[in-house]
Design a protein around this motif. Structure first.
Motif, PDB file in Angstrom:
ATOM      1  N   GLU A   1       8.110  -5.732 -73.300  1.00 24.79           N
ATOM      2  CA  GLU A   1       8.830  -4.469 -73.515  1.00 24.79           C
ATOM      3  C   GLU A   1      10.320  -4.730 -73.399  1.00 24.79           C
ATOM      4  O   GLU A   1      10.770  -5.471 -72.522  1.00 24.79           O
TER       5      GLU A   1
ATOM      6  N   LYS B   1       8.134  -1.682 -77.358  1.00 27.26           N
ATOM      7  CA  LYS B   1       7.019  -2.451 -76.830  1.00 27.26           C
ATOM      8  C   LYS B   1       6.735  -3.592 -77.801  1.00 27.26           C
ATOM      9  O   LYS B   1       6.711  -3.384 -79.017  1.00 27.26           O
TER      10      LYS B   1
ATOM     11  N   TYR C   1       0.883  -2.247 -68.134  1.00 23.35           N
ATOM     12  CA  TYR C   1       0.356  -2.729 -69.400  1.00 23.35           C
ATOM     13  C   TYR C   1      -1.148  -2.501 -69.526  1.00 23.35           C
ATOM     14  O   TYR C   1      -1.915  -2.792 -68.611  1.00 23.35           O
TER      15      TYR C   1
ATOM     16  N   TRP D   1      -0.290  -0.481 -75.572  1.00 21.82           N
ATOM     17  CA  TRP D   1       0.509  -1.399 -76.410  1.00 21.82           C
ATOM     18  C   TRP D   1      -0.064  -1.542 -77.822  1.00 21.82           C
ATOM     19  O   TRP D   1       0.313  -2.442 -78.543  1.00 21.82           O
TER      20      TRP D   1
ATOM     21  N   ALA E   1       2.508  -1.844 -80.522  1.00 18.23           N
ATOM     22  CA  ALA E   1       3.617  -2.755 -80.232  1.00 18.23           C
ATOM     23  C   ALA E   1       3.967  -3.601 -81.454  1.00 18.23           C
ATOM     24  O   ALA E   1       3.116  -3.871 -82.316  1.00 18.23           O
TER      25      ALA E   1
END
Length: 201
Positions: A31, A51, A68, A73, A76
């Motif tokens: 991140e 992210k 996490y 995520w 991401a």
């Protein structure tokens, strides 16, 4: 905020990463948080929060700290994309943060692995809020200068239980503002910490 306006001051970029572990040669950035500020006024000019996909397994301790999960995520972006968005923000600035050498090492390793040139900064000297508060450690007011301890020292709102990169970058800016506001025409004015004595923990 008083500042020397006679000389153009380079902008300051407060950077914070959440990572999959503590070793920049074995772990990676998951991140990115960055806050670009005017070097004379500390007014926020731009900020980013990204992210990035882990390139190595996220340690259980890191996940406990930064919250996490694969689900959080799922959207991401690749770390290569993330640092390409970050580096123009820090180009020509002073890199700043809470223990910024940690984050800079991770950024350098990510850039090296991706074949991306590291940005040229205004100076090799970073602004480290931890190091700037060493006098309070020396005088026994705080046991260390971690971000949470400095938040407590300066009476700032506590962080969320789960660390977030942008939130920590913003908080490092607030701590830095408190430090520089303690100067009055070159004379240091200690922050008000009440009568509670040393802050332990």
């Amino acid at each position: 905020m008083r500042s020397n306006q006679k000389t153009k001051r380079p902008d300051i970029c407060f950077v914070d990463f959440e990572t999959s572990g503590l070793n920049p040669w074995e772990h990676g950035i998951i991140e990115i948080g960055a806050v670009l500020c005017d070097g004379a006024t500390l007014e926020i000019k731009k900020q980013i929060s990204l992210k990035t996909k882990p390139t190595k397994p996220v340690s259980s301790e890191a996940a406990r700290i930064n919250g996490y999960t694969p689900e959080k995520w799922k959207d991401a972006i690749a770390i290569e994309h993330g640092i390409r968005l970050l580096f123009p923000l820090v180009e020509g600035t002073r890199w700043a943060g809470s223990n910024p050498s940690f984050d800079r090492q991770f950024a350098q390793q990510a850039a090296k692995k991706a074949g991306i040139e590291f940005p040229r900064l205004s100076t090799f000297r970073m602004i480290d809020t931890n190091a700037m508060c060493e006098p309070w450690i020396f005088h026994g007011i705080i046991p260390h200068a971690g971000l949470d301890k400095l938040i407590e020292l300066f009476g700032l709102p506590p962080r969320e239980a789960e660390h977030a990169a942008l939130g920590d970058a913003l908080m490092a800016r607030e701590v830095y503002k408190k430090i520089v506001e303690g100067f009055d025409v070159g004379r240091w004015q200690a922050p008000r910490i009440g009568d509670q004595g040393p802050i332990n923990g």
